[in-house]
Design a protein around this motif. Structure first.
Motif, PDB file in Angstrom:
ATOM      1  N   TRP A 179       8.095   8.721  -9.351  1.00 29.95           N
ATOM      2  CA  TRP A 179       6.761   8.225  -9.683  1.00 29.95           C
ATOM      3  C   TRP A 179       5.719   8.820  -8.734  1.00 29.95           C
ATOM      4  O   TRP A 179       4.565   8.450  -8.766  1.00 29.95           O
ATOM      5  CB  TRP A 179       6.687   6.692  -9.540  1.00 29.95           C
ATOM      6  CG  TRP A 179       7.737   5.929 -10.255  1.00 29.95           C
ATOM      7  CD1 TRP A 179       8.469   6.341 -11.344  1.00 29.95           C
ATOM      8  CD2 TRP A 179       8.198   4.598  -9.956  1.00 29.95           C
ATOM      9  NE1 TRP A 179       9.335   5.350 -11.728  1.00 29.95           N
ATOM     10  CE2 TRP A 179       9.189   4.272 -10.898  1.00 29.95           C
ATOM     11  CE3 TRP A 179       7.843   3.651  -8.993  1.00 29.95           C
ATOM     12  CZ2 TRP A 179       9.851   3.038 -10.894  1.00 29.95           C
ATOM     13  CZ3 TRP A 179       8.499   2.419  -8.985  1.00 29.95           C
ATOM     14  CH2 TRP A 179       9.500   2.121  -9.930  1.00 29.95           C
ATOM     15  N   HIS A 180       6.171   9.735  -7.864  1.00 34.62           N
ATOM     16  CA  HIS A 180       5.318  10.125  -6.739  1.00 34.62           C
ATOM     17  C   HIS A 180       4.242  11.149  -7.090  1.00 34.62           C
ATOM     18  O   HIS A 180       3.058  10.863  -6.948  1.00 34.62           O
ATOM     19  CB  HIS A 180       6.199  10.649  -5.598  1.00 34.62           C
ATOM     20  CG  HIS A 180       5.440  11.297  -4.490  1.00 34.62           C
ATOM     21  ND1 HIS A 180       5.685  12.575  -4.070  1.00 34.62           N
ATOM     22  CD2 HIS A 180       4.429  10.841  -3.723  1.00 34.62           C
ATOM     23  CE1 HIS A 180       4.869  12.877  -3.081  1.00 34.62           C
ATOM     24  NE2 HIS A 180       4.098  11.847  -2.850  1.00 34.62           N
ATOM     25  N   PRO A 210      -0.074   0.220  -9.823  1.00 32.24           N
ATOM     26  CA  PRO A 210       0.710   0.327  -8.590  1.00 32.24           C
ATOM     27  C   PRO A 210       0.259  -0.707  -7.555  1.00 32.24           C
ATOM     28  O   PRO A 210      -0.894  -1.136  -7.565  1.00 32.24           O
ATOM     29  CB  PRO A 210       0.412   1.742  -8.090  1.00 32.24           C
ATOM     30  CG  PRO A 210      -0.843   2.137  -8.758  1.00 32.24           C
ATOM     31  CD  PRO A 210      -0.951   1.368 -10.035  1.00 32.24           C
ATOM     32  N   SER A 211       1.185  -1.106  -6.673  1.00 34.98           N
ATOM     33  CA  SER A 211       0.785  -2.023  -5.609  1.00 34.98           C
ATOM     34  C   SER A 211      -0.160  -1.275  -4.671  1.00 34.98           C
ATOM     35  O   SER A 211      -0.026  -0.070  -4.454  1.00 34.98           O
ATOM     36  CB  SER A 211       2.013  -2.539  -4.854  1.00 34.98           C
ATOM     37  OG  SER A 211       2.770  -1.473  -4.349  1.00 34.98           O
ATOM     38  N   GLY A 212      -1.124  -2.008  -4.171  1.00 35.39           N
ATOM     39  CA  GLY A 212      -2.086  -1.417  -3.248  1.00 35.39           C
ATOM     40  C   GLY A 212      -3.172  -0.601  -3.915  1.00 35.39           C
ATOM     41  O   GLY A 212      -3.913   0.114  -3.246  1.00 35.39           O
ATOM     42  N   TRP A 269      -7.222   2.281  -3.403  1.00 33.95           N
ATOM     43  CA  TRP A 269      -7.411   3.638  -3.919  1.00 33.95           C
ATOM     44  C   TRP A 269      -8.905   3.899  -4.181  1.00 33.95           C
ATOM     45  O   TRP A 269      -9.647   2.959  -4.492  1.00 33.95           O
ATOM     46  CB  TRP A 269      -6.626   3.835  -5.228  1.00 33.95           C
ATOM     47  CG  TRP A 269      -5.139   3.821  -5.081  1.00 33.95           C
ATOM     48  CD1 TRP A 269      -4.411   3.310  -4.049  1.00 33.95           C
ATOM     49  CD2 TRP A 269      -4.180   4.345  -6.018  1.00 33.95           C
ATOM     50  NE1 TRP A 269      -3.064   3.485  -4.281  1.00 33.95           N
ATOM     51  CE2 TRP A 269      -2.895   4.119  -5.486  1.00 33.95           C
ATOM     52  CE3 TRP A 269      -4.283   4.988  -7.248  1.00 33.95           C
ATOM     53  CZ2 TRP A 269      -1.725   4.502  -6.142  1.00 33.95           C
ATOM     54  CZ3 TRP A 269      -3.116   5.368  -7.907  1.00 33.95           C
ATOM     55  CH2 TRP A 269      -1.854   5.135  -7.353  1.00 33.95           C
ATOM     56  N   ASP A 321       8.367  14.511  -9.035  1.00 38.84           N
ATOM     57  CA  ASP A 321       9.393  13.748  -8.315  1.00 38.84           C
ATOM     58  C   ASP A 321       9.160  12.255  -8.517  1.00 38.84           C
ATOM     59  O   ASP A 321       8.209  11.685  -8.013  1.00 38.84           O
ATOM     60  CB  ASP A 321       9.438  14.117  -6.820  1.00 38.84           C
ATOM     61  CG  ASP A 321       8.172  13.789  -6.051  1.00 38.84           C
ATOM     62  OD1 ASP A 321       7.072  13.851  -6.652  1.00 38.84           O
ATOM     63  OD2 ASP A 321       8.270  13.442  -4.858  1.00 38.84           O
ATOM     64  N   MET A 361       3.467   6.169  -2.405  1.00 35.71           N
ATOM     65  CA  MET A 361       4.630   7.050  -2.389  1.00 35.71           C
ATOM     66  C   MET A 361       5.403   7.017  -3.699  1.00 35.71           C
ATOM     67  O   MET A 361       6.340   7.797  -3.887  1.00 35.71           O
ATOM     68  CB  MET A 361       5.574   6.659  -1.244  1.00 35.71           C
ATOM     69  CG  MET A 361       4.970   6.919   0.131  1.00 35.71           C
ATOM     70  SD  MET A 361       6.028   6.309   1.454  1.00 35.71           S
ATOM     71  CE  MET A 361       7.399   7.424   1.325  1.00 35.71           C
ATOM     72  N   ARG A 419      -0.892   9.554 -10.232  1.00 34.30           N
ATOM     73  CA  ARG A 419      -1.104   9.660  -8.785  1.00 34.30           C
ATOM     74  C   ARG A 419      -1.699  11.016  -8.415  1.00 34.30           C
ATOM     75  O   ARG A 419      -2.625  11.115  -7.626  1.00 34.30           O
ATOM     76  CB  ARG A 419       0.208   9.437  -8.029  1.00 34.30           C
ATOM     77  CG  ARG A 419       0.554   7.961  -7.882  1.00 34.30           C
ATOM     78  CD  ARG A 419       1.865   7.763  -7.104  1.00 34.30           C
ATOM     79  NE  ARG A 419       2.166   6.340  -7.006  1.00 34.30           N
ATOM     80  CZ  ARG A 419       2.662   5.614  -8.011  1.00 34.30           C
ATOM     81  NH1 ARG A 419       2.925   6.169  -9.169  1.00 34.30           N
ATOM     82  NH2 ARG A 419       2.888   4.323  -7.855  1.00 34.30           N
ATOM     83  N   SER A 425      11.373   9.775  -6.198  1.00 34.16           N
ATOM     84  CA  SER A 425      10.190  10.081  -5.405  1.00 34.16           C
ATOM     85  C   SER A 425      10.634  10.623  -4.055  1.00 34.16           C
ATOM     86  O   SER A 425      11.525  10.067  -3.413  1.00 34.16           O
ATOM     87  CB  SER A 425       9.368   8.807  -5.189  1.00 34.16           C
ATOM     88  OG  SER A 425       8.901   8.303  -6.421  1.00 34.16           O
ATOM     89  N   ARG A 444       0.820  -1.206   0.000  1.00 36.27           N
ATOM     90  CA  ARG A 444       0.000   0.000   0.000  1.00 36.27           C
ATOM     91  C   ARG A 444       0.864   1.270   0.000  1.00 36.27           C
ATOM     92  O   ARG A 444       0.662   2.178  -0.805  1.00 36.27           O
ATOM     93  CB  ARG A 444      -0.891  -0.018   1.250  1.00 36.27           C
ATOM     94  CG  ARG A 444      -1.876   1.111   1.366  1.00 36.27           C
ATOM     95  CD  ARG A 444      -2.608   1.050   2.707  1.00 36.27           C
ATOM     96  NE  ARG A 444      -1.708   1.272   3.831  1.00 36.27           N
ATOM     97  CZ  ARG A 444      -1.378   2.478   4.300  1.00 36.27           C
ATOM     98  NH1 ARG A 444      -1.886   3.555   3.742  1.00 36.27           N
ATOM     99  NH2 ARG A 444      -0.556   2.601   5.319  1.00 36.27           N
TER     100      ARG A 444
END
Lengths: 427, 313
Positions: free
Chosen positions: B133-134, B196-198, B202, B131, A200, B173, B112, A195
């Motif tokens: 992949w953030h 993306p993981s997780g 979202w 920054d 991030m 993101r 990031s 997560r």
């Protein structure tokens, strides 16, 4: 026998207040408090807990090569103040500890700075220059004084080479410590995959990067009927594989670190490089599995994986910052928080930090019975201390605990009858 | 509105009211861009350093023009013209720049968290121009501003699809945070290897099939596919990717009438977007570029006049 040369008064041992009589590096007897002893050196324990000297099976002392991060003198000073009687120092120095010359140098440096201990036991490289291509001269390393062998930090991905290393090391009677990490699955990762890494925008390391390699080692150990010790286990999948292996009688032992029992990936939020460590901090579910595993002995021992770095190295964006947490100064206090929360009991700490590591690494045993080596410490569980860069004896100030107040303080550390640390702030 | 923020690091820092305020300011500044003399003295005497460690042409130019139209002095530094090339670390480079007393530092960096890293250490405003992949908050704000110019108050409840490499996209993101913050419904479409993981956690819907994903959409944002993703083994080849995740007119026919197409650029025509579609009447791609200058003027204004407004200093 000449009688005691040191008496430690007022120590709490298994519920009783006792005086510990020490003679020529051995425990002579536990005397009732108040019994008049002969004239000798006396230290008042002020009722602190008596614990057997701790063993840290996994530290990085950085010397030779990276003395700006830590050197053997500062690392052993941190170990002394942390309550350790012995540490096993990994081979990823520069030059790598893959020769008798480096091993001997490390032992000399330890003897020069800490002639009475804590003891430094070098861990020899399993493969030359840790490159995973050919075996290091393992017999030479053994003769020079290495107590274990490991490619820590640079996992051996070639299973055939790992097999030959296990076979060769077994003739020497040296334990092999394996850092479990699949290099393909872990490439470029700076934290746990999940997560938080998704939010991030950081490259994550999936738990299977560890558990896949754990499974390989278990199957190899079973096939060869040889022991393997698994370094710094961080996740539930690995724990469950180890439990399965132990049920089958596979000769697997394993370690984890206080940080995996206390913290999760959430600690990386805000790009906190102090929480960047390999293997990475995982999830609350992994923490829970690891806590159960250390309670039940599925995971045999605790280690610090003490990985000191210079401030300027950690003061960088996430990808540039090196992995690692400085752990020798804080290990016992962090472990004590687990006792405070009812997750472990005092005897678990003695088992995880002293009895089992001594067995696994064939160090002298230490059950604090009369006649045993006088390796013990006094720990004041009621004291608290605030973690500041100044208070840490390690050169590595890289711990997420900075600024926190931790419970418990080591007051006295005796190795082989010699006082290697005495907290002078207590009268 | 008194602007309460020192730095712009990611969209989640901003409330919906603050986002709408940026749009409102951008709308006012957009007018300047259509004048014959495109310069006002608003930020005269302010210094903006454009520190682009990761190469970028369009974002840097956009910030540069935005600053100059407000009469700020802008200075441009890249990795190759800064001491980073000589082995200086990011902290020391930034502290050196800080010692020259800029009012804002606009940072583009491949890692990031780099903007947050500098923001903690610098007293000037840090504007994140991307920054790792953030986050790419100024891109998200210009995307939102572009759509608000068309939809106005009716933005809430609109359906937006983002197609492509979500996992490695700072634009995705930030867009997800901005659109959901304003009450829009966001759908993502990508092969699992580029999610993306997780992502399950979202506030979005994930629809892996582009045809199904296109139904009922009011806007579609195509993301640039970095060609190195194929080398990393995340997809078999560009042809297969284009066939399954390249947006075409056929997809748009399934979307809502009046559907708009966006792309943060630079485009791979014929990969993530059909070549003709990019130039079609549904395309907002060049409007995004214009909106970018206005949005960045608004942001420079808000962050550079913040102290004066609050009476600090």
């Amino acid at each position: 026998m000449s009688g005691p040369d040191l008496i430690v008064n007022n120590a709490l041992w298994q519920g009783d207040m006792v005086d510990v009589w020490v003679d020529q590096g051995r425990i002579l007897r536990f005397a009732p408090v108040g019994e008049v002893g002969p004239v000798c050196r006396k230290i008042d324990g002020h009722g602190a807990l008596l614990l057997p000297g701790l063993v840290d099976g996994h530290v990085h002392l950085r010397e030779p090569g990276f003395e700006y991060k830590e050197d053997i003198a500062s690392g052993l000073a941190a170990a002394a103040g942390g309550g350790f009687r012995a540490v096993l120092a990994m081979a990823n120095t520069n030059p790598v500890n893959d020769s008798a010359a480096v091993t001997t140098f490390m032992l000399d440096q330890a003897f020069r700075s800490h002639p009475h201990g804590p003891l430094l036991h070098p861990v020899g490289a399993l493969t030359r220059n840790l490159e995973g291509q050919e075996l290091a001269p393992l017999a030479e390393l053994s003769e020079a004084g290495c107590k274990a062998l490991s490619n820590d930090g640079m996992p051996v991905s070639n299973p055939d080479l790992f097999r030959r290393a296990l076979e060769y090391a077994s003739d020497l009677g040296l334990p092999v410590i394996d850092h479990c990490e699949d290099p393909h699955l872990a490439t470029g990762a700076v934290m746990n995959e999940g997560r938080v890494s998704g939010l991030m925008g950081l490259k994550g390391q999936p738990v299977v990067a560890e558990s896949l390699h754990v499974a390989r080692d278990i199957l190899m150990a079973e096939y060869l009927n040889l022991p393997v010790h698994l370094a710094h286990i961080s996740c539930r999948q690995s724990v469950e594989l180890i439990a399965w292996a132990k049920q089958r009688g596979v000769r697997i032992t394993a370690e984890t670190c206080p940080h995996y029992l206390l913290w999760t990936e959430d600690m990386v939020e805000g790009y906190n490089t102090l929480a960047k460590v390999n293997p990475p901090l995982r999830t609350a579910d992994d923490v829970e599995a690891l806590r159960q595993a250390v309670r039940q002995g599925i995971i045999d021992i605790l280690v610090t994986d003490h990985a000191p770095h210079a401030d300027h190295e950690k003061e960088a964006p996430m990808d540039d910052a090196p992995n690692g947490i400085s752990g020798l100064d804080t290990a016992l206090s962090l472990s004590w928080t687990l006792v405070q929360r009812g997750i472990l009991v005092l005897d678990d700490l003695c088992r995880l930090w002293s009895r089992r590591p001594a067995e696994i690494f064939s160090l002298r045993k230490n059950s604090l019975a009369p006649g045993d080596p006088a390796d013990f410490l006094l720990f004041d569980p009621d004291a608290t201390w605030t973690v500041t860069p100044q208070i840490l004896r390690s050169k590595g100030k890289n711990t997420p605990c900075l600024g926190q107040t931790l419970p418990g303080r080591v007051r006295l550390n005796v190795v082989d009858g010699h006082t290697v640390f005495h907290d002078a702030t207590v009268p | 509105m008194l602007w309460p923020h020192k730095d712009l690091l990611c969209i989640s820092q901003l409330t919906p009211a603050e986002i709408l305020h940026v749009f409102e300011m951008a709308r006012r500044f957009a007018e300047i861009n259509s004048r014959p003399i495109k310069k006002v003295p608003t930020l005269k005497g302010k210094t903006v350093v454009l520190f682009f460690v990761e190469p970028s042409t369009r974002t840097k130019t956009s910030f540069d023009i935005a600053g100059k139209r407000l009469s700020a002095d802008t200075y441009s530094l890249t990795a190759s013209t800064s001491s980073l090339r000589k082995g200086e670390n990011l902290k020391d480079s930034a502290l050196t720049l800080q010692a020259m007393h800029p009012d804002a530092l606009v940072l583009r960096h491949q890692q990031s968290g780099a903007a947050a890293f500098l923001a903690r250490r610098l007293s000037c405003s840090v504007i994140n121009a991307g920054d790792g992949w953030h986050a790419h908050p100024t891109q998200a704000l210009l995307d939102g501003f572009t759509l608000s110019e068309i939809w106005g108050e009716a933005m809430t409840g609109k359906n937006i699809l983002i197609v492509g490499d979500i996992a490695h996209s700072r634009v995705a993101r930030s867009d997800v945070q901005l659109f959901t913050s304003l009450g829009m419904n966001v759908r993502l479409c990508a092969p699992k290897t580029l999610l993306p993981s997780g992502v399950d956690g979202w506030p979005v819907e994930v629809v892996p099939d582009l045809t199904a994903a296109s139904r009922g959409m009011d806007a579609v944002i195509c993301l640039r596919l970095q060609l190195e993703r194929q080398q990393a083994g995340l997809l078999p080849d560009l042809r297969e990717y284009a066939r399954h995740f390249g947006l075409t007119a056929a997809h748009l026919r399934l979307a809502n009438p009046g559907v708009r197409v966006m792309h943060p650029g630079p485009m791979n025509r014929g990969v993530e977007i059909d070549a003709a579609l990019a130039d079609g009447e549904q395309s907002l791609i060049l409007d995004q570029v214009s909106a970018g200058v206005a949005t960045r003027m608004a942001l420079l204004f808000l962050y550079l006049t913040r102290k004066d407004q609050t009476g600090e200093e």
